[in-house]
Design a protein around this motif. Structure first.
Motif: not given
Length: 530
Positions: A468-472, A483-486
């Motif tokens: 499961r991934t969460l990205a900001v 870019a995305a920090l995940a």
């Protein structure tokens, strides 16, 4: 290893009585860290500066409190925040902002590296670089200092030297014949007679341009032309085209590239002629109160006079090129006497210069305070310390991802793996198709479907089944997502709701820290995203 001597520092007997000794020591530590590439142990700093270990420890603790270094085990490591000192000089100078796009366009047209340089006493220092990506590429960075006699810009600047300048140059040559006080260049393989540089200067004065035929190292050639200040007729900077002998000989540079360089220089001079006065931005606020509070909190470990002295440099900037003592004190919130002593110290160290109008300006040597090792640092390296802190905090694997140059794939550019028996381990360079089916994709792609009202996205099994991934998002100076920090975890360990409730605040805070580092690092130097 003997301590490295700084060619512009005066001997101790010449230190003004009102100079701030802790500030002199702090500058020495920053310069040694810069010369070493940005990282040194406390014991190495002790040897290089000749300071007591306890003094080094207090200086490093103060610089860490200011955000200019971070502690990594026994090492002190420069951080992007220290670049605000060099940014203050470059903003006050205005030349990179006014002429940088011309240099970039010339580099694109010629398919060669183009730089802008200014004089720094008997050396030259780069203020802008437009380099080409090749297997045989240049390693020079903004802020690097080179000996004048081994460059193409050097003879052009020397045409304006006084007798005192020539005397200082000869003295430096006598004490450092192999240029070991210039860490940006390899030691001179042979010591050329002084008359060689004198003749090159005479030719530069006559021709109006100058060549470097493999003076830095074999294979490197360059041609330079002067950019003159339309107000004074004196050199504002020098534009420099650099190539390799596999592409051009020095004579070929003169015949094929010099005409186009001169055209670009004429356009640069026209830009300077038409430039409107800069509108002063807001000076830094609350610095004096912050240093006082830090001293109260940390006590003896915080060297308040060093912190206050360094804030003086940040009083300068765009529209604040030349400041009176009163203006410096007002901008920083420091007492007039405190600001005066700091300026006296900087004048002694060659970091500020006094003008005929009783004002002060920053000199190019400010770029020696941490700027070159960090210039052009990729986003992944800027983010890595923050990823480590985040992973330690949430105990989950974290990573940075960005679109590839073609935009067809999403690539993992940095990651820190959490320690679990069943852990998520995403190898660097891993690529996924660029679609909005993933959390990272929804953050990165235009018109993504990030959750309404929230700057985040959650997805299941993005990299692999059960993950499961969460990205900001991570945004640049313009607000564009680059870019995305995940973070990724196993679906059995956290629900989607738990990820949002417990992990999202930490990710958002970390993204803010990365963005702050990016804003400082990218103000005058490009930051590669992938």
């Amino acid at each position: 290893m003997p301590a490295r001597t700084t060619p512009t520092a005066a001997p101790d007997s010449q230190v003004p009585e009102e100079a701030v000794t802790p500030l002199i020591r702090g500058v020495a530590v920053l310069e040694e860290l810069t010369a070493a590439g940005g990282t040194m142990s406390a014991s190495a700093l002790e040897r290089a500066t000749g300071l007591a270990r306890s003094t080094v420890d207090r200086i490093v603790a103060t610089l860490a409190r200011m955000g200019y270094v971070r502690l990594d085990g026994r090492d002190a490591v420069l951080t992007p925040h220290v670049m605000e000192l060099g940014n203050a000089y470059l903003a006050a100078l205005r030349l990179p902002a006014l002429l940088g796009s011309r240099a970039d366009a010339l580099a694109d047209e010629l398919d060669e590296s183009v730089s802008l340089a200014v004089a720094d006493r008997d050396g030259i220092r780069f203020i802008h670089q437009a380099t080409r990506r090749r297997a045989m590429s240049l390693s020079f960075r903004i802020g690097d200092l080179l000996p004048a006699e081994r460059t193409a810009p050097g003879p052009l600047f020397a045409t304006e030297w006084t007798d005192a300048d020539w005397t200082r140059w000869r003295a430096r040559r006598a004490t450092d014949p192999q240029d070991r006080t210039f860490p940006a260049v390899p030691p001179a393989p042979e010591v050329r007679p002084d008359v060689d540089f004198v003749r090159r200067t005479e030719r530069a004065a006559s021709d109006g341009w100058s060549l470097d035929d493999q003076l830095i190292e074999p294979g490197l050639v360059a041609v330079s032309a002067p950019v003159r200040d339309p107000r004074t007729g004196r050199l504002a900077c020098v534009a420099n085209v650099v190539s390799h002998t596999s592409r051009h000989t020095a004579a070929d540079l003169r015949e094929t590239l010099l005409p186009r360089l001169r055209t670009a220089v004429a356009e640069m001079e026209q830009d300077l002629r038409q430039a409107l006065p800069a509108e002063p931005g807001p000076p830094p606020a609350g610095l004096a109160l912050w240093t006082g509070a830090s001293k109260q909190e940390l006590g003896r470990e915080f060297v308040e006079s060093l912190a206050r002295g360094l804030t003086v440099l940040t009083a300068f900037g765009e529209g604040r090129e030349s400041l009176t003592l009163t203006e410096v004190a007002k901008a920083t919130g420091l007492a007039r006497a405190t600001a005066r002593r700091a300026l006296i110290t900087y004048d002694h160290l060659g970091l500020v210069a006094q003008t005929a109008h009783r004002t002060f300006t920053l000199t190019p040597r400010v770029l020696s305070l941490g700027f070159p090792p960090l210039a052009g640092t990729p986003l992944a390296r800027l983010a890595e310390p923050h990823l480590r802190t985040l992973t330690d905090s949430i105990r989950e694997t974290t990573y940075l991802a960005a679109l590839t140059e073609t935009g067809e794939a999403i690539q993992c550019t940095a990651r820190v793996t959490a320690h679990h028996v069943m852990r998520v381990d995403i190898p660097l360079g891993t690529r996924l198709p660029a679609t909005t089916d993933t959390a990272v994709g929804r953050v990165l792609l235009p018109h993504g479907d990030a959750d309404v009202g929230h700057d985040y996205a959650v997805s299941d099994e993005e990299w692999e089944q059960g993950v499961r991934t969460l990205a900001v998002p991570v945004r640049d100076r313009t607000g564009r997502t680059i870019a995305a920090l995940a973070t990724s975890t196993h679906t059995a360990r956290r629900t989607a709701e738990d990820c949002v409730a417990t992990l999202l605040p930490a990710l958002a805070t970390t993204a803010t820290h990365i963005e702050a580092a990016l804003r400082t690092a990218s103000r005058f130097t490009p930051v590669p995203v992938t």
